[in-house]
Motif scaffolding. Sequence first.
Motif, short mmCIF file in Angstrom:
data_model
loop_
_atom_site.label_atom_id
_atom_site.label_comp_id
_atom_site.label_asym_id
_atom_site.label_seq_id
_atom_site.Cartn_x
_atom_site.Cartn_y
_atom_site.Cartn_z
N VAL A 169 8.82 -5.49 16.74
CA VAL A 169 8.43 -6.89 16.80
C VAL A 169 7.84 -7.22 15.43
CG1 VAL A 169 6.83 -8.58 17.80
CG2 VAL A 169 7.97 -6.89 19.27
N ILE A 170 8.32 -8.28 14.80
CA ILE A 170 7.82 -8.67 13.47
C ILE A 170 6.87 -9.85 13.61
CG2 ILE A 170 8.43 -9.55 11.19
CD1 ILE A 170 11.02 -8.03 11.33
N GLU A 171 5.65 -9.64 13.15
CA GLU A 171 4.67 -10.73 13.06
C GLU A 171 4.73 -11.24 11.62
OE1 GLU A 171 2.92 -12.06 15.36
OE2 GLU A 171 2.85 -10.60 17.01
N HIS A 172 5.31 -12.41 11.41
CA HIS A 172 5.59 -12.93 10.08
C HIS A 172 4.67 -14.11 9.77
CE1 HIS A 172 8.57 -15.29 7.32
NE2 HIS A 172 7.74 -14.58 6.59
N ARG A 173 3.95 -14.02 8.64
CA ARG A 173 3.11 -15.12 8.19
C ARG A 173 3.46 -15.44 6.73
NH1 ARG A 173 2.66 -14.26 12.73
NH2 ARG A 173 0.83 -14.07 14.06
N VAL A 174 3.33 -16.70 6.35
CA VAL A 174 3.64 -17.14 4.99
C VAL A 174 2.39 -17.75 4.36
CG1 VAL A 174 5.08 -18.61 3.53
CG2 VAL A 174 6.04 -17.60 5.62
N SER A 175 2.02 -17.23 3.21
CA SER A 175 0.88 -17.74 2.46
C SER A 175 1.38 -18.68 1.37
CB SER A 175 0.09 -16.58 1.83
OG SER A 175 -0.91 -17.07 0.96
N THR A 176 0.82 -19.88 1.30
CA THR A 176 1.21 -20.84 0.26
C THR A 176 0.25 -20.85 -0.91
OG1 THR A 176 0.03 -22.64 1.37
CG2 THR A 176 2.35 -22.32 1.95
N ALA A 177 -0.89 -20.13 -0.77
CA ALA A 177 -1.87 -20.03 -1.85
C ALA A 177 -2.72 -18.79 -1.60
CB ALA A 177 -2.74 -21.29 -1.92
N PRO A 178 -3.19 -18.13 -2.67
CA PRO A 178 -4.00 -16.91 -2.48
C PRO A 178 -5.22 -17.11 -1.59
CG PRO A 178 -3.31 -17.09 -4.76
CD PRO A 178 -2.89 -18.38 -4.09
N LYS A 179 -5.79 -18.31 -1.58
CA LYS A 179 -6.99 -18.56 -0.76
C LYS A 179 -6.69 -18.42 0.73
CE LYS A 179 -6.34 -23.59 -0.71
NZ LYS A 179 -6.92 -24.90 -1.12
N GLU A 180 -5.42 -18.50 1.11
CA GLU A 180 -5.05 -18.37 2.52
C GLU A 180 -4.94 -16.90 2.96
OE1 GLU A 180 -2.23 -22.40 2.55
OE2 GLU A 180 -1.38 -20.42 2.97
N ASN A 239 -5.10 -14.07 -10.67
CA ASN A 239 -4.40 -12.84 -10.33
C ASN A 239 -4.82 -11.77 -11.33
OD1 ASN A 239 -2.60 -10.75 -9.82
ND2 ASN A 239 -0.86 -12.09 -9.46
N PRO A 240 -5.64 -10.80 -10.91
CA PRO A 240 -6.24 -9.87 -11.87
C PRO A 240 -5.24 -9.04 -12.67
CG PRO A 240 -6.56 -9.12 -9.59
CD PRO A 240 -6.04 -10.51 -9.52
N VAL A 241 -4.04 -8.82 -12.15
CA VAL A 241 -3.08 -8.01 -12.88
C VAL A 241 -2.68 -8.67 -14.18
CG1 VAL A 241 -0.92 -8.90 -11.89
CG2 VAL A 241 -1.07 -6.50 -12.59
N TRP A 242 -2.71 -10.03 -14.24
CA TRP A 242 -2.28 -10.72 -15.46
C TRP A 242 -3.30 -10.59 -16.58
CZ3 TRP A 242 2.36 -10.49 -14.86
CH2 TRP A 242 3.05 -10.97 -13.75
N THR A 243 -4.55 -10.37 -16.25
CA THR A 243 -5.56 -10.14 -17.30
C THR A 243 -5.19 -8.89 -18.09
OG1 THR A 243 -7.27 -11.20 -15.97
CG2 THR A 243 -8.00 -9.77 -17.75
N LEU A 244 -4.80 -7.84 -17.37
CA LEU A 244 -4.39 -6.60 -18.03
C LEU A 244 -3.10 -6.79 -18.82
CD1 LEU A 244 -5.05 -4.19 -15.02
CD2 LEU A 244 -6.52 -4.56 -17.00
N THR A 245 -2.16 -7.52 -18.24
CA THR A 245 -0.88 -7.74 -18.90
C THR A 245 -1.07 -8.55 -20.18
OG1 THR A 245 0.27 -7.69 -16.78
CG2 THR A 245 1.42 -8.73 -18.62
N LEU A 246 -1.87 -9.59 -20.10
CA LEU A 246 -2.11 -10.44 -21.28
C LEU A 246 -2.80 -9.64 -22.39
CD1 LEU A 246 -1.58 -13.35 -22.16
CD2 LEU A 246 -3.87 -13.93 -21.36
N LYS A 247 -3.71 -8.77 -22.01
CA LYS A 247 -4.38 -7.91 -23.00
C LYS A 247 -3.36 -7.04 -23.72
CE LYS A 247 -8.07 -4.44 -23.34
NZ LYS A 247 -7.26 -3.31 -23.85
N ARG A 262 5.81 -13.53 -13.97
CA ARG A 262 6.28 -13.54 -12.58
C ARG A 262 5.07 -13.70 -11.67
NH1 ARG A 262 10.81 -11.53 -9.78
NH2 ARG A 262 10.37 -11.69 -7.58
N GLU A 263 4.72 -14.91 -11.39
CA GLU A 263 3.53 -15.25 -10.61
C GLU A 263 3.95 -16.08 -9.42
OE1 GLU A 263 0.31 -16.26 -8.77
OE2 GLU A 263 0.16 -14.81 -10.40
N GLY A 264 3.50 -15.68 -8.23
CA GLY A 264 3.93 -16.34 -7.01
C GLY A 264 3.68 -17.84 -6.97
N ILE A 265 2.54 -18.29 -7.50
CA ILE A 265 2.22 -19.72 -7.41
C ILE A 265 3.10 -20.56 -8.33
CG2 ILE A 265 -0.18 -19.21 -6.79
CD1 ILE A 265 -0.93 -20.28 -9.62
N PHE A 266 3.82 -19.90 -9.26
CA PHE A 266 4.70 -20.65 -10.16
C PHE A 266 6.03 -21.00 -9.50
CE2 PHE A 266 2.66 -18.47 -14.10
CZ PHE A 266 1.52 -19.25 -13.94
#
Length: 326
Positions: free
Chosen positions: A67-78, A173-181, A224-228
């Motif tokens: 059984v798949i319980e599927h939820r969709v997040s439209t923003a990280p705050k959710e 998104n904390p991973v981008w801080t490292l990537t940008l560095k 590659r950022e989800g909110i984009f």
Amino acid sequence: MMNRRTFLCGLTLGTICQPLAPEAQQTEKVYRVGVLQTIPNTGAINYMEAVRQGLLDHGYIEGRNIVIEHRVSTAPKENPALVADLLSRKIDILITWTTPALVVAKQATSTIPIVGISGDPVQMGLVASLARPGGNLTGLAILTDELELKNLQLLKEVVPGVARVAVLWNPDNPVWTLTLKRLHEEAPTLGVKLQPLAVRGPGDLEAAFATATREKAGALVVFREGIFTPLRQRIVNFAATHRLPAIYGAQSFIEVGGLIVYAANFLDMLRRAGSYVDKILKGARPADLPVEQPTKFELVINLKTARALGLTIPPSLLQRADEVIQ
């Protein structure tokens, strides 16, 4: 001699005593799989279908043994509320992707197995190491700093004389801080300066675009950022209007006229997540399952967009492309 009553009695007893067929003896266990989708489907890209196919590859069929319980997040705050909801459904395993969602999931449970796809799970503290994750989380890692550095290098091949490159990123998104560095460290070797454009949501785009214009950026890298993803048409339109050669980290940007995409095949990664689910449901511990890296990367070039920008794509780059859109 056997009379009719004796015959019927024997037949009845024989039927009662006969062993049950294997199908009747064993009821197949039904597992409950939670899926938190953190990037919306776009056009031909259906992330949930890739998840289902990965499960099907290993014999897991909705309505029969899962059984798949599927939820969709439209923003990280959710994410916190959606993760809590899924865990309340008594799921056996959780599948999700993007670093913010995995951080929330990891904080929410230390017992429910988590299969995730993230940028750099080691630096984010999600796993102890790629080889030995430890804890309850494993999956696949894109290693975003290496991928986005490659994108910057490819962009420099397309526009050798560019001096300033704008970078669209999400500070939440904390991973981008490292990537940008990492990109800042490597930029001088490529002869470019970076102009970071922080975008946390739709309301930040206009200010970011204004900064890119004011600082005279000559090209654009979009992480590659989800909110984009829901904003991709506006981003591509800006690049077209201001004649900015741009490279994107997600395949969905090609759908709306993006110039170049170089990215891990994310649908393939989601499908591969099914093998982790299978192993864990059969008794393996996430702590012992090494985190894998992508095996398929795709370079797609849109020549129609290149012509509109007055760009000539180097033949050497075209030869390396997996797909060229005329």
